[in-house]
Enzyme design. Structure first.
Site, PDB file in Angstrom:
ATOM      1  N   ASN A 141      42.582  11.043  26.431  1.00  0.00           N
ATOM      2  CA  ASN A 141      43.029  10.399  27.672  1.00  0.00           C
ATOM      3  C   ASN A 141      43.800   9.113  27.395  1.00  0.00           C
ATOM      4  OD1 ASN A 141      41.389  12.357  28.725  1.00  0.00           O
ATOM      5  ND2 ASN A 141      40.104  10.967  29.905  1.00  0.00           N
ATOM      6  N   ASP A 184      31.449  12.289  36.162  1.00  0.00           N
ATOM      7  CA  ASP A 184      30.925  11.277  35.246  1.00  0.00           C
ATOM      8  C   ASP A 184      29.525  10.874  35.704  1.00  0.00           C
ATOM      9  OD1 ASP A 184      30.256   9.135  33.719  1.00  0.00           O
ATOM     10  OD2 ASP A 184      32.087   7.989  34.079  1.00  0.00           O
ATOM     11  N   HIS A 217      37.887   1.791  27.380  1.00  0.00           N
ATOM     12  CA  HIS A 217      39.079   1.853  28.251  1.00  0.00           C
ATOM     13  C   HIS A 217      39.864   0.547  28.125  1.00  0.00           C
ATOM     14  CE1 HIS A 217      36.826   4.926  30.874  1.00  0.00           C
ATOM     15  NE2 HIS A 217      37.862   5.554  30.366  1.00  0.00           N
ATOM     16  N   ASN A 277      45.877   6.064  29.542  1.00  0.00           N
ATOM     17  CA  ASN A 277      46.220   5.489  30.835  1.00  0.00           C
ATOM     18  C   ASN A 277      46.925   4.138  30.650  1.00  0.00           C
ATOM     19  OD1 ASN A 277      46.350   4.705  33.506  1.00  0.00           O
ATOM     20  ND2 ASN A 277      44.158   4.505  33.806  1.00  0.00           N
ATOM     21  N   THR A 278      46.213   3.172  30.100  1.00  0.00           N
ATOM     22  CA  THR A 278      46.744   1.805  29.988  1.00  0.00           C
ATOM     23  C   THR A 278      48.088   1.749  29.256  1.00  0.00           C
ATOM     24  OG1 THR A 278      44.450   1.056  29.927  1.00  0.00           O
ATOM     25  CG2 THR A 278      46.114  -0.547  29.281  1.00  0.00           C
ATOM     26  N   GLU A 297      30.189  13.949  31.154  1.00  0.00           N
ATOM     27  CA  GLU A 297      30.132  12.812  30.226  1.00  0.00           C
ATOM     28  C   GLU A 297      28.707  12.444  29.840  1.00  0.00           C
ATOM     29  OE1 GLU A 297      32.736   9.430  30.887  1.00  0.00           O
ATOM     30  OE2 GLU A 297      31.231   8.056  30.098  1.00  0.00           O
ATOM     31  N   ASP A 310      39.614  12.123  37.244  1.00  0.00           N
ATOM     32  CA  ASP A 310      39.131  11.343  36.095  1.00  0.00           C
ATOM     33  C   ASP A 310      37.916  10.507  36.519  1.00  0.00           C
ATOM     34  OD1 ASP A 310      39.206  10.264  33.523  1.00  0.00           O
ATOM     35  OD2 ASP A 310      40.605   8.666  34.095  1.00  0.00           O
ATOM     36  N   HIS A 311      36.830  10.576  35.778  1.00  0.00           N
ATOM     37  CA  HIS A 311      35.604   9.818  36.077  1.00  0.00           C
ATOM     38  C   HIS A 311      35.167   9.964  37.526  1.00  0.00           C
ATOM     39  CE1 HIS A 311      35.189   7.923  32.196  1.00  0.00           C
ATOM     40  NE2 HIS A 311      36.487   7.741  32.191  1.00  0.00           N
TER      41      HIS A 311
HETATM   42  P1  13P Z   1      43.027   3.989  28.355  1.00  0.00           P
HETATM   43  O1  13P Z   1      43.409   3.306  29.620  1.00  0.00           O
HETATM   44  O2  13P Z   1      42.328   3.068  27.412  1.00  0.00           O
HETATM   45  O3  13P Z   1      44.162   4.699  27.729  1.00  0.00           O
HETATM   46  O4  13P Z   1      41.920   5.090  28.740  1.00  0.00           O
HETATM   47  C1  13P Z   1      42.274   6.167  29.555  1.00  0.00           C
HETATM   48  C2  13P Z   1      41.107   6.986  29.907  1.00  0.00           C
HETATM   49  O5  13P Z   1      40.195   7.168  29.135  1.00  0.00           O
HETATM   50  C3  13P Z   1      41.087   7.630  31.227  1.00  0.00           C
HETATM   51  O6  13P Z   1      39.847   8.150  31.542  1.00  0.00           O
END
Ligand code: 13P
Length: 288
Positions: free
Chosen positions: A229, A105, A177, A231-232, A135, A84-85
């Site tokens: 995506n 990225d 994010h 994550n948080t 990206e 990721d990134h």
């Molecule tokens: P969030 O943490 O806002 O869900 O974003 C996740 C993300 O885009 C990972 O690249």
């Protein structure tokens, strides 16, 4: 079954649903996401940021854990292990470590340099049978030290990058994010629509999936988003469930301090969040 993300995303784009990318941090995260995908017969992408890779002692460790766990759990749904990134160097490290997919990225470079580096990495990734995400325009906020201003992508630049043969394209459309601020203007569907018109069949990626209202997620999918995506949100669910367990004094009862007990509510909370997202994204039952 570890695979590149190419086929699953082509199918998602054609079928008007999205595959979730859920970021992993450790064994509990990985196991929770793999088991939920299998239970729901859904394809899935495991995202690994460079920070999380470092935390787990390197991309080799991550690849070895994911491969072994995928086999030992008997996972048959398609699973992509995705950087990721990624930085330019990070991409090469993951190619070497045995990931099945990478994101380069290059959004912070001038467009010509982004194109040049992406083009090189597309050739290398495809020669290895891996998929690659690029990206254009940046995702706002901060994720593991990657900071973006959140500007909307230029559709012409998106086309230039899509034409390099990437498998998926992340384009900034006002997404951020982490948690969205109360005064967030929402996603720019005008930008997304213009990007999809320029890039046609290209599966588009929506980063910053945490906290985007359901109606916006559905509209984004209808306009060509095929990967979302998250994550948080898994981190928040894990933390809240762990807090409830500790605040109820459960860690002080019997062997409640055993990490397998202490981490169990958070593990179940990640599973519930992943299930909710897969249902919303429409990927349930789409593993074949
Ligand atoms: P969030 O943490 O806002 O869900 O974003 C996740 C993300 O885009 C990972 O690249």
């Amino acid at each position: 079954m570890l695979v590149s993300a190419s086929e699953m995303l082509k199918k998602a784009k054609a079928g008007h649903y999205a595959v979730g990318q859920f970021n992993i941090n450790n064994l509990e995260w990985t196991k929770a996401i793999l088991l939920t995908a299998q239970e729901l017969n859904s394809p899935v992408i495991l995202g690994v940021s460079e920070g999380a890779g470092k935390y787990m002692t390197g991309f080799e460790t991550v690849a070895a854990m994911v491969k072994a766990m995928d086999e030992s759990l008997g996972i048959t749904v398609p699973v992509a292990l995705h950087l990721d990134h990624g930085t330019y160097d990070g991409c090469y490290k993951c190619i070497k470590a045995g990931f099945t997919s990478i994101m380069f990225d290059g959004s912070h470079y001038a467009i010509d340099e982004n194109i040049e580096k992406t083009k090189e990495l597309v050739a290398v990734a495809h020669a290895m049978g891996m998929s690659i995400e690029a990206e254009v325009g940046s995702i706002g906020g901060e994720e593991d030290g990657v900071v973006g201003m959140g500007e909307c992508a230029d559709p012409a630049e998106c086309k230039a990058i899509a034409d390099l043969g990437v498998d998926m394209l992340a384009a900034g459309i006002g997404n951020i994010h982490g948690k969205y601020p109360a005064n967030w203007a929402g996603l720019s569907f005008e930008t997304l629509d213009a990007i999809q018109q320029k890039t046609g069949e290209m599966p588009l990626v929506l980063h910053g999936g945490t906290g985007i209202p359901e109606d916006m997620i559905k509209k984004a999918i209808s306009l060509g988003v095929a990967k979302i995506n998250v994550n948080t949100e898994c981190q928040l669910s894990f933390a809240a469930a762990t807090r409830t367990y500790v605040e109820a004094g459960k860690d002080l009862e019997g062997k409640g301090f055993d990490p397998r007990k202490l981490l169990a509510p958070g593990f179940e909370a990640i599973k519930a969040t992943v299930k909710e997202k897969m249902e919303l994204f429409g990927s349930v039952g789409k593993a074949e």
